[in-house]
Design a protein around this motif. Structure first.
Motif, mmCIF file in Angstrom:
data_model
loop_
_atom_site.group_PDB
_atom_site.id
_atom_site.type_symbol
_atom_site.label_atom_id
_atom_site.label_comp_id
_atom_site.label_asym_id
_atom_site.label_seq_id
_atom_site.Cartn_x
_atom_site.Cartn_y
_atom_site.Cartn_z
ATOM 1 N N SER A 96 -2.645 3.236 4.355
ATOM 2 C CA SER A 96 -2.052 2.219 3.483
ATOM 3 C C SER A 96 -2.017 0.875 4.209
ATOM 4 C CB SER A 96 -0.633 2.628 3.085
ATOM 5 O OG SER A 96 0.206 2.552 4.220
ATOM 6 N N THR A 97 -1.762 -0.164 3.425
ATOM 7 C CA THR A 97 -1.618 -1.502 3.983
ATOM 8 C C THR A 97 -0.582 -1.488 5.102
ATOM 9 O OG1 THR A 97 -2.099 -2.321 1.786
ATOM 10 C CG2 THR A 97 -1.105 -3.880 3.298
ATOM 11 N N ARG A 135 5.003 -11.905 5.012
ATOM 12 C CA ARG A 135 4.349 -13.173 5.337
ATOM 13 C C ARG A 135 2.952 -13.267 4.740
ATOM 14 N NH1 ARG A 135 3.605 -13.834 11.299
ATOM 15 N NH2 ARG A 135 5.075 -12.138 11.342
ATOM 16 N N ILE A 136 2.261 -12.134 4.633
ATOM 17 C CA ILE A 136 0.878 -12.195 4.152
ATOM 18 C C ILE A 136 0.777 -11.839 2.667
ATOM 19 C CG2 ILE A 136 -0.046 -11.713 6.465
ATOM 20 C CD1 ILE A 136 -0.573 -8.895 5.668
ATOM 21 N N ASN A 137 1.916 -11.825 1.997
ATOM 22 C CA ASN A 137 1.951 -11.562 0.553
ATOM 23 C C ASN A 137 1.334 -10.230 0.161
ATOM 24 O OD1 ASN A 137 3.104 -14.086 0.194
ATOM 25 N ND2 ASN A 137 1.111 -15.075 -0.094
ATOM 26 N N LEU A 138 1.530 -9.222 0.974
ATOM 27 C CA LEU A 138 1.012 -7.908 0.607
ATOM 28 C C LEU A 138 2.152 -6.905 0.431
ATOM 29 C CD1 LEU A 138 -2.254 -7.473 2.749
ATOM 30 C CD2 LEU A 138 -2.069 -7.815 0.301
ATOM 31 N N ALA A 148 -8.014 0.269 -1.853
ATOM 32 C CA ALA A 148 -7.713 -0.119 -3.228
ATOM 33 C C ALA A 148 -7.451 -1.619 -3.377
ATOM 34 C CB ALA A 148 -6.500 0.667 -3.723
ATOM 35 N N LEU A 149 -7.419 -2.345 -2.248
ATOM 36 C CA LEU A 149 -7.135 -3.780 -2.324
ATOM 37 C C LEU A 149 -8.338 -4.536 -2.870
ATOM 38 C CD1 LEU A 149 -5.417 -4.391 1.148
ATOM 39 C CD2 LEU A 149 -4.321 -3.968 -1.067
ATOM 40 N N ARG A 155 -9.804 -8.685 2.974
ATOM 41 C CA ARG A 155 -10.194 -9.568 4.074
ATOM 42 C C ARG A 155 -8.965 -10.214 4.718
ATOM 43 N NH1 ARG A 155 -15.727 -11.622 5.257
ATOM 44 N NH2 ARG A 155 -14.678 -11.030 7.148
ATOM 45 N N SER A 156 -7.963 -10.522 3.892
ATOM 46 C CA SER A 156 -6.724 -11.056 4.433
ATOM 47 C C SER A 156 -6.062 -10.027 5.344
ATOM 48 C CB SER A 156 -5.751 -11.410 3.311
ATOM 49 O OG SER A 156 -6.289 -12.443 2.551
#
Ligand SMILES: Nc1ncnc2c1ncn2[C@@H]1O[C@H](COP(=O)(O)OP(=O)(O)OP(=O)(O)O)[C@@H](O)[C@H]1O
Ligand SMILES: [Mg+2]
Length: 251
Positions: A96-97, A135-138, A148-149, A155-156
């Motif tokens: 996962s992220t 901070r990275i809006n995820l 799944a992104l 890339r972010s």
């Protein structure tokens, strides 16, 4: 006087006889965002790969934090504090992220504290990971697999992963390649926030990205440094314009 965190001295590289880098002298100061630009085929990606240890120089030196690191492998450079954006194939797709970012945070703390197994440290890791995701809006994608992104978000995530180890220098090769205008805009904002007060080298085609991010620019042409300067200086240099125009005429 600011010091150079990264320097290349008369760097050469050839692909079985094809001279691509022909004596590159690059200087990157600590704390600056430095862009490397140049027409197609100028040698930007090759230079990036020699600096980050993917290739060994044929001749010349790469100096990082005052140490000759020519020919050092990527993992060794990473341990010395040189981070690079992971290519899309090497984020951890099925994690996962959250888990991706935690890997970076863990590796940083592992190096600094070596206390993986302490519960209070794990709490700190989780807190730090969540702070980065915010901070990275995820934040909303916390539990989504990296797979799944959307392309832009993936890339972010790569850039964030590179920054989550808090490197002394981060190297980015075209972080906005293939992005839409909106995605590029968001990515530039993110990179600007993540690299505030840090040292970054970015290799980039997109002039809008370069001019909105870089403190200083080095222009490569035919495997050599053609010009170095602030964005406004570079924008107005005749030899830079000629190099780009000359190139366009050739194609
Ligand atoms: N693996 C390779 N084998 C042989 N030649 C290569 C290889 N990679 C690049 N080249 C050649 O080296 C030169 C410089 O390529 P490089 O990719 O470093 O340029 P670049 O400035 O990154 O270009 P671009 O703007 O297109 O990304 C080009 O002439 C290219 O064809
Ligand atoms: Mg390239």
């Amino acid at each position: 006087m600011s010091e150079n965190i990264l320097e290349t001295i008369k760097l050469f590289y050839d692909y079985s006889g094809l001279q691509v880098l022909t004596g590159v002298d690059l200087q990157v100061e600590k704390g600056e965002r430095h862009a490397i630009i140049g027409p197609n085929g100028a040698g930007k990606t090759t230079l990036f790969n020699v600096i980050t240890g993917m290739y060994s120089p044929s001749r010349g030196k790469v100096m990082f934090k005052g140490k000759n690191v020519s020919g050092f492998k990527p993992h060794k450079l990473s341990r010395l504090g040189m981070g690079r954006s992971f290519q899309i194939t090497s984020t951890f797709h099925n994690l996962s992220t959250f888990q991706n970012i935690r890997m970076g945070v863990l590796s940083r703390m592992g190096i600094r504290f070596n206390m993986f197994n302490r519960v209070d440290k794990m709490e700190e890791v989780t807190k730090e990971t969540n702070a980065i995701l915010e901070r990275i809006n995820l934040k909303e994608e916390t539990h989504a697999p990296a797979d799944a992104l959307s392309y832009g978000k993936h890339r972010s995530l790569e850039v964030s992963l590179a920054m989550s180890t808090d490197p002394d220098l981060v190297m980015l090769d075209e972080p906005t390649a293939g992005m839409s205008r909106d995605e590029t805009h968001n990515a530039v904002d993110l990179i600007r926030r993540l690299t505030e007060g840090k040292t970054m080298v970015i290799v980039e085609h997109d002039m809008d990205v370069v001019f909105s991010l870089a403190d200083r620019i080095t222009v490569l042409h035919h495997g050599k440094v053609l010009a170095v300067g602030k964005p406004d200086e570079i924008r107005n240099m005749k030899e830079v314009k000629d190099a780009y125009l000359g190139h366009r005429r050739e194609v």
